[in-house]
Design an enzyme around this catalytic site. Sequence first.
Site, mmCIF file in Angstrom:
data_model
loop_
_atom_site.group_PDB
_atom_site.id
_atom_site.type_symbol
_atom_site.label_atom_id
_atom_site.label_comp_id
_atom_site.label_asym_id
_atom_site.label_seq_id
_atom_site.Cartn_x
_atom_site.Cartn_y
_atom_site.Cartn_z
ATOM 1 N N ALA A 108 0.858 -1.160 0.051
ATOM 2 C CA ALA A 108 0.007 0.033 0.017
ATOM 3 C C ALA A 108 0.833 1.187 -0.061
ATOM 4 O O ALA A 108 2.335 1.070 -0.420
ATOM 5 C CB ALA A 108 -1.061 0.017 1.217
ATOM 6 N N GLU B 119 3.710 14.310 18.995
ATOM 7 C CA GLU B 119 3.175 14.946 17.894
ATOM 8 C C GLU B 119 1.811 15.544 18.020
ATOM 9 O O GLU B 119 1.451 16.630 17.773
ATOM 10 C CB GLU B 119 3.092 14.052 16.730
ATOM 11 N N TYR B 120 1.125 14.631 18.851
ATOM 12 C CA TYR B 120 -0.225 15.103 19.173
ATOM 13 C C TYR B 120 -0.366 16.484 20.100
ATOM 14 O O TYR B 120 -1.043 17.296 19.813
ATOM 15 C CB TYR B 120 -1.010 13.883 20.180
ATOM 16 N N LYS C 93 8.917 5.161 18.816
ATOM 17 C CA LYS C 93 7.894 6.029 17.792
ATOM 18 C C LYS C 93 6.461 6.143 18.308
ATOM 19 O O LYS C 93 5.923 7.140 18.040
ATOM 20 C CB LYS C 93 7.700 4.846 16.691
ATOM 21 N N ARG D 86 -6.251 9.451 52.695
ATOM 22 C CA ARG D 86 -6.299 8.125 52.434
ATOM 23 C C ARG D 86 -6.124 7.265 53.765
ATOM 24 O O ARG D 86 -6.498 5.966 54.029
ATOM 25 C CB ARG D 86 -5.148 7.630 51.702
ATOM 26 N N VAL E 147 2.429 -3.829 6.462
ATOM 27 C CA VAL E 147 0.844 -4.121 6.240
ATOM 28 C C VAL E 147 0.157 -3.396 7.456
ATOM 29 O O VAL E 147 0.855 -2.974 8.517
ATOM 30 C CB VAL E 147 0.489 -5.537 6.287
ATOM 31 N N LYS E 148 -1.090 -3.623 7.454
ATOM 32 C CA LYS E 148 -1.819 -2.926 8.437
ATOM 33 C C LYS E 148 -1.627 -3.459 9.783
ATOM 34 O O LYS E 148 -1.485 -4.776 9.966
ATOM 35 C CB LYS E 148 -3.572 -3.271 8.220
ATOM 36 N N HIS F 258 6.961 9.463 20.214
ATOM 37 C CA HIS F 258 7.051 10.309 19.167
ATOM 38 C C HIS F 258 5.607 10.840 18.621
ATOM 39 O O HIS F 258 5.400 12.100 18.578
ATOM 40 C CB HIS F 258 8.047 9.828 17.899
ATOM 41 N N ASN F 259 4.847 9.763 18.317
ATOM 42 C CA ASN F 259 3.518 10.376 17.889
ATOM 43 C C ASN F 259 2.937 10.922 19.091
ATOM 44 O O ASN F 259 2.011 11.922 18.714
ATOM 45 C CB ASN F 259 2.754 9.211 17.409
ATOM 46 N N ARG G 253 -9.029 15.889 21.052
ATOM 47 C CA ARG G 253 -9.420 15.324 19.963
ATOM 48 C C ARG G 253 -10.749 14.438 20.256
ATOM 49 O O ARG G 253 -11.865 14.726 19.942
ATOM 50 C CB ARG G 253 -8.419 14.425 19.343
ATOM 51 N N SER H 101 8.615 7.172 10.606
ATOM 52 C CA SER H 101 7.864 8.370 10.564
ATOM 53 C C SER H 101 7.757 9.213 9.205
ATOM 54 O O SER H 101 8.735 8.846 8.389
ATOM 55 C CB SER H 101 8.180 9.173 11.809
ATOM 56 N N GLY H 102 6.983 10.061 9.128
ATOM 57 C CA GLY H 102 7.117 10.944 7.970
ATOM 58 C C GLY H 102 6.037 10.614 6.833
ATOM 59 O O GLY H 102 6.193 11.054 5.833
ATOM 60 N N GLY H 103 5.133 9.636 7.266
ATOM 61 C CA GLY H 103 4.005 9.267 6.196
ATOM 62 C C GLY H 103 4.572 8.937 4.924
ATOM 63 O O GLY H 103 5.810 8.406 4.840
HETATM 64 P P1 NBP Z 1 -2.536 0.000 5.361
HETATM 65 O O1 NBP Z 1 -2.309 0.114 6.787
HETATM 66 O O2 NBP Z 1 -3.623 0.392 4.682
HETATM 67 O O3 NBP Z 1 -2.563 -1.627 4.908
HETATM 68 C C1 NBP Z 1 -2.942 -1.952 3.823
HETATM 69 C C2 NBP Z 1 -1.750 -3.112 3.396
HETATM 70 O O4 NBP Z 1 -2.027 -4.217 4.522
HETATM 71 C C3 NBP Z 1 -2.118 -3.763 2.077
HETATM 72 O O5 NBP Z 1 -0.969 -4.273 1.368
HETATM 73 C C4 NBP Z 1 -2.976 -4.958 2.321
HETATM 74 O O6 NBP Z 1 -2.974 -5.967 1.430
HETATM 75 C C5 NBP Z 1 -2.256 -5.520 3.514
HETATM 76 N N1 NBP Z 1 -2.890 -6.340 4.487
HETATM 77 C C6 NBP Z 1 -4.188 -6.317 5.203
HETATM 78 BR BR1 NBP Z 1 -4.842 -4.815 5.330
HETATM 79 N N2 NBP Z 1 -4.533 -7.481 5.685
HETATM 80 C C7 NBP Z 1 -3.609 -8.350 5.189
HETATM 81 C C8 NBP Z 1 -3.404 -9.855 5.551
HETATM 82 N N3 NBP Z 1 -4.217 -10.311 6.480
HETATM 83 N N4 NBP Z 1 -2.480 -10.383 5.068
HETATM 84 C C9 NBP Z 1 -1.507 -9.789 4.275
HETATM 85 N N5 NBP Z 1 -1.575 -8.603 3.851
HETATM 86 C C10 NBP Z 1 -2.650 -7.904 4.398
HETATM 87 O O7 NBP Z 1 -1.263 0.326 4.516
HETATM 88 P P2 NBP Z 1 -0.202 1.763 4.929
HETATM 89 O O8 NBP Z 1 -0.951 3.084 4.982
HETATM 90 O O9 NBP Z 1 0.871 1.735 3.898
HETATM 91 O O10 NBP Z 1 0.348 1.472 6.293
HETATM 92 C C11 NBP Z 1 1.318 0.363 6.372
HETATM 93 C C12 NBP Z 1 1.796 0.236 7.731
HETATM 94 O O11 NBP Z 1 2.544 1.532 8.256
HETATM 95 C C13 NBP Z 1 0.740 0.222 8.885
HETATM 96 O O12 NBP Z 1 1.161 -0.300 9.997
HETATM 97 C C14 NBP Z 1 0.574 1.891 9.317
HETATM 98 O O13 NBP Z 1 0.076 2.217 10.386
HETATM 99 C C15 NBP Z 1 1.875 2.104 9.065
HETATM 100 N N6 NBP Z 1 2.147 3.630 8.833
HETATM 101 C C16 NBP Z 1 1.409 4.462 7.949
HETATM 102 C C17 NBP Z 1 1.753 5.691 7.577
HETATM 103 C C18 NBP Z 1 0.883 6.561 6.667
HETATM 104 O O14 NBP Z 1 1.182 7.601 6.520
HETATM 105 N N7 NBP Z 1 0.058 5.804 6.119
HETATM 106 C C19 NBP Z 1 2.892 6.340 8.489
HETATM 107 C C20 NBP Z 1 3.614 5.682 9.236
HETATM 108 C C21 NBP Z 1 3.209 4.384 9.344
HETATM 109 P P3 NBP Z 1 -3.976 -6.014 0.305
HETATM 110 O O15 NBP Z 1 -3.388 -5.073 -0.847
HETATM 111 O O16 NBP Z 1 -3.991 -7.436 0.012
HETATM 112 O O17 NBP Z 1 -5.413 -5.494 0.775
#
Ligand code: NBP
Length: 477
Positions: free
Chosen positions: A11, A190-191, A183, A447, A74-75, A186-187, A288, A128-130
């Site tokens: 993703a 950030e909040y 991390k 107490r 992954v998630k 850090h977050n 929030r 970090s850093g999105g």
């Molecule tokens: P997501 O958090 O949206 O996760 C999507 C990914 O997880 C896809 O590749 C999806 O595969 C895979 N996945 C899931 Br959902 N369930 C699965 C399973 N049971 N088996 C295998 N793969 C599975 O992706 P993201 O936004 O790129 O974030 C990835 C990680 O990085 C997360 O932990 C997130 O918290 C962290 N993070 C994100 C950011 C940000 O700015 N977005 C920043 C810092 C850290 P699929 O394509 O097959 O559905």
Amino acid sequence: GSAQIGVSGLAVMGRNLARNFARQGYTVAVHNRTESRTKALVEEFGAEGEFIAAHTPQDLVTALERPRRVMIMVKAGAPTDAVIEEFAPLLEPGDMIIDGGNAHFLDTRRREKALREQGVHFVGAGVSGGEEGALNGPSIMPGGSAESYESLGPMLEKISAKAGDGSPCVTHIGTDGAGHFVKMVHNGIEYADMQLIGEAYQLLRDIGGRSPAEIAEIFRSWNTGRLDSYLIEITAEVLAHTDAATGAPFVDVVLDQAEQKGTGRWTVQIALDLGVPVSGIAEAVFARSLSGHADLRSAAEGLAGPRPTPLPKAEADAFAAKVEQALYASKIVSYTQGFHEMAAGAAEYDWHLDLGAISSIWRAGCIIRAAFLDRIRAAYDAKPDLPLLLADPGFAREIAAAQGDWRDVVATASLQGVPIPGFSAALAYYDALRSPRLPAALTQAQRDFFGAHTYRRTDREGSFHTLWSADRTETDA
Ligand code: NBP
């Protein structure tokens, strides 16, 4: 295999990290549960470097040189466990699984322990850093064994953000879950930063009488001084932005109900467990949460209290300068609290966290990047075991200079009915720490009265109990 690293989970974050590795000259094996993402990555960005598209986890593992490095992106939560379960049986002792997701550090500790039994290094790495950071250089907080860092560190240093002095924004944080713990904090910080900036905005608007565009200019000028930071910079951009549909300031068309994904809440939950007062971070999480309770807010509509009256134009500039002082002092407090939580986590989980090094890897690539972090670094360089960040002579001097304005802003906001939980909690924390006597003495007496919980005395060693319901003599407990 010939790939130096594999990335599973493509993703936004995984795709961009894979591209970052490839752009740095590494051969990257890529895999995703749904194969279309793998194909899309190679089709769209294949020209950026060497990618090997893997259909299955086994293909990914086969494509890797040894020791294998498999980064999963992954998630967080159950998906991470599912992916680890797929890869673990395919790996050999000495191989590494790197989890770059936002895992809870207690999950990371559990996973690390389980994989260690198999001889596989599990590296929980805060990233970090999105998505922008993932592509162009994130701040990376890897935990896990020192041995794994020897193999992985140089690669992470290559893809990481670089601070102004050229040093990479990555360091081995500590064993097992230390990276994800840091991390998390850090977050949390950030909040708090975002909440304090939000409060400064509201003060400038409601009491300072400034428009969003004018406040953008104020933030821009602050950004050339000691508050120089990414969050202040983007705040100015957001406030200067006009909604295309209505022509109104953009900030006025956004619904005022903040959401959260959980890392701020974890920071506070863990702080409660560790007994660390992180009131500024907690207020940010609660703010929030309060904003999202539309039902409570409408039930409170029309309750008594002042509405702010904007100051006369002549006084508004002076007020803005006071808000800057209050914001800066409150920021020192929230970092003090976050760094206290890291020190407490290190003591609890037996990590050797280098707080100065941690502040320096936050100088670029992450959301809280700021000039301020150089100051924190200097404070820990001067005194590595500094017990209280705000007591560093430099910060203490700045707070001394800011506190008159800080108190003025908190008092004014209170009289005008403007809620500034972050500024006020920070000031209360500062004053509580400075107080020669706290009402905790009375709490202890209460107490002892209702629960015979005993108390200690100021003048003698030992624990005591007063026979409250009898003749009120004091006994040794
Ligand atoms: P997501 O958090 O949206 O996760 C999507 C990914 O997880 C896809 O590749 C999806 O595969 C895979 N996945 C899931 Br959902 N369930 C699965 C399973 N049971 N088996 C295998 N793969 C599975 O992706 P993201 O936004 O790129 O974030 C990835 C990680 O990085 C997360 O932990 C997130 O918290 C962290 N993070 C994100 C950011 C940000 O700015 N977005 C920043 C810092 C850290 P699929 O394509 O097959 O559905």
